[in-house]
Design a protein around this motif. Structure first.
Motif, PDB file in Angstrom:
ATOM      1  N   GLY A 116       0.819  -1.223   0.000  1.00  0.00           N
ATOM      2  CA  GLY A 116       0.000   0.000   0.000  1.00  0.00           C
ATOM      3  C   GLY A 116       0.842   1.258   0.000  1.00  0.00           C
ATOM      4  O   GLY A 116       0.703   2.104  -0.900  1.00  0.00           O
ATOM      5  N   ASN A 125      -0.915   4.414  -7.008  1.00  0.00           N
ATOM      6  CA  ASN A 125      -2.192   4.526  -6.308  1.00  0.00           C
ATOM      7  C   ASN A 125      -2.387   5.986  -5.922  1.00  0.00           C
ATOM      8  O   ASN A 125      -1.840   6.449  -4.935  1.00  0.00           O
ATOM      9  N   ARG A 127      -4.951   7.516  -4.694  1.00  0.00           N
ATOM     10  CA  ARG A 127      -6.134   7.747  -3.857  1.00  0.00           C
ATOM     11  C   ARG A 127      -5.744   8.398  -2.535  1.00  0.00           C
ATOM     12  O   ARG A 127      -5.117   7.761  -1.685  1.00  0.00           O
ATOM     13  N   HIS A 130      -6.484   6.496   0.744  1.00  0.00           N
ATOM     14  CA  HIS A 130      -5.553   5.414   1.075  1.00  0.00           C
ATOM     15  C   HIS A 130      -4.316   5.971   1.763  1.00  0.00           C
ATOM     16  O   HIS A 130      -3.779   5.360   2.679  1.00  0.00           O
ATOM     17  N   HIS A 134      -3.232   4.829   5.528  1.00  0.00           N
ATOM     18  CA  HIS A 134      -1.927   4.224   5.833  1.00  0.00           C
ATOM     19  C   HIS A 134      -1.128   5.100   6.802  1.00  0.00           C
ATOM     20  O   HIS A 134      -0.447   4.581   7.687  1.00  0.00           O
TER      21      HIS A 134
END
Length: 201
Positions: A116, A125, A127, A130, A134
């Motif tokens: 991630g 990624n 986003r 996210h 994280h």
């Protein structure tokens, strides 16, 4: 290393369009720009309906849409760069030391815990949710490490400071990048919406 961040803010200048490092600069820790090919495709399709490139006011309106369309991926990387810079800056603060160690330990867990953050760091990624998830997962993991095997008042206090420090790092960066543009780009007026193949997923 000295930190200099220059997020891409709309700066309509008739006859000029800044791209690359001149368009958006961030700390070398994550010195990667959002994909140039995607930027080019979005910009090409955005300007296609415009028949007269000498019409400065219309051109500036379309370029405002370009800023909106590329914002999620750029702001995710900008926020990550700023947050990591602050986390890894040398500091004698025990909460800061715990946050740094929690970052390393979180990544060493492997699987989702490393994939991630690495996908965010690489720009694969884009986003923002996210990223926030994280970032606070690392902080909570740091608090969990502090409280095992037996919590003490000192360790509990460091844990509280770790969470408050994490909030003090990430929320001002998100505010500077633009909360609405990061998390709700579809609500920002745009003259053009990218087709699904060109959107950042």
């Amino acid at each position: 290393m000295p930190n200099r961040s220059m997020p891409a803010s709309p700066c309509p200048t008739p006859g000029a369009l800044l791209m690359g490092d001149a368009f958006n600069m961030r700390h070398p820790l994550t010195g990667r720009n959002d994909s140039g090919i995607v930027r080019y495709c979005v910009l090409r399709n955005l300007l296609r309906p415009l028949h007269d490139l000498h019409d400065a006011s219309s051109l500036c309106e379309y370029l405002e849409s370009f800023y909106t369309l590329r914002k999620p991926v750029a702001s995710t990387i900008n926020t990550l760069a700023g947050a990591l810079y602050q986390v890894f800056s040398a500091s004698p603060d025990p909460a800061g030391k715990e946050m740094r160690q929690a970052c390393f330990d979180y990544l060493s867990l492997g699987g989702l815990f490393s994939n991630g953050p690495i996908s965010l760091l690489s720009g694969l990624n884009p986003r923002p949710l996210h990223l926030v998830a994280h970032f606070f997962a690392v902080a909570i993991y740091g608090v969990w490490r502090l409280l095992l095997p037996f919590p003490s008042p000192k360790r509990l206090w460091i844990g509280v400071r770790l969470i408050s420090g994490a909030s003090a790092i990430i929320f001002p960066i998100i505010k500077a990048e633009g909360f609405r543009q990061m998390f709700f780009p579809a609500t920002v007026p745009a003259y053009y919406r990218a087709p699904p193949a060109l959107k950042y997923h």
